[in-house]
Scaffold this active site. Structure first.
Site, short mmCIF file in Angstrom:
data_model
loop_
_atom_site.label_atom_id
_atom_site.label_comp_id
_atom_site.label_asym_id
_atom_site.label_seq_id
_atom_site.Cartn_x
_atom_site.Cartn_y
_atom_site.Cartn_z
N CYS A 207 52.51 36.78 38.47
CA CYS A 207 51.20 37.19 39.00
C CYS A 207 51.50 38.04 40.23
O CYS A 207 52.63 38.49 40.41
CB CYS A 207 50.30 35.99 39.27
SG CYS A 207 50.88 34.86 40.54
C1 RB5 Z 1 45.33 38.46 41.69
O1 RB5 Z 1 44.75 39.45 42.45
C2 RB5 Z 1 46.25 37.58 42.50
O2 RB5 Z 1 45.50 36.69 43.27
C3 RB5 Z 1 47.17 36.84 41.56
O3 RB5 Z 1 47.89 37.76 40.81
C4 RB5 Z 1 48.24 35.98 42.21
O4 RB5 Z 1 48.84 36.62 43.28
C5 RB5 Z 1 47.90 34.61 42.51
O5 RB5 Z 1 48.74 33.82 42.97
#
Ligand code: RB5
Length: 155
Positions: free
Chosen positions: A72
């Protein structure tokens, strides 16, 4: 039963890790790995990492893929989500030592990466270290994992 799943690597990312996922997927295929992509299939800034991480984590826990790569933006959300699935031992990795030692000592089976934190070349090295490592399985390692599994019955 076919043992093909033993060689499959699962990968997933939300929008924060989409570009890194695509790069790592190409890299793994170049290395001759069979890759199962749990999405996202396209860049969508409204998508939510649990929608991809949980299916990937379940596939690891069920033995449908050998190990997983969950990405993420920071790697934090992916790690939190993956560790909710029993049988998954996920960690957010930013350094080479932890990428292999996490497998050797802690039997890590999902590596979490931050697409907004870790660059493509470093990520490839971390993934290579993760996939190249094996759980040592020393008595002390098993003892420690058993103390975790005692919480739920499964680590
Ligand atoms: C998405 O914008 C972001 O919050 C996600 O990808 C991640 O970093 C969450 O931990």
């Amino acid at each position: 039963m076919s043992e093909a799943h033993l060689y499959k690597i699962g990968i997933c990312a939300d929008h924060g890790g989409f570009e890194l996922k695509e790069g790592l997927k190409a890299y793994l295929k170049e290395q001759g790995r069979e890759v199962v992509d749990f999405g996202a299939d396209e860049l969508n800034t409204d998508d939510d990492y649990p929608d991809f991480v949980i299916p990937l984590a379940r596939a690891v826990a069920d033995g449908k893929v050998l190990r997983g790569i969950a990405i993420c933006g920071s790697g934090v959300g992916a790690c939190i989500a993956a560790n909710k699935v029993e049988g998954v031992r996920a960690a957010l990795i930013v350094d080479y030592f932890s990428a292999h030692q996490g497998v050797e000592d802690d039997d890590m089976n999902v590596i979490c990466l931050g697409g907004r934190v870790t660059g493509n070349l470093v990520a490839k090295e971390l993934v290579a270290a993760f996939l190249g490592a094996k759980f040592i399985g020393a008595e002390r390692h098993v003892r420690r994992l058993n103390k975790i599994s005692a919480l739920s019955g499964k680590v």
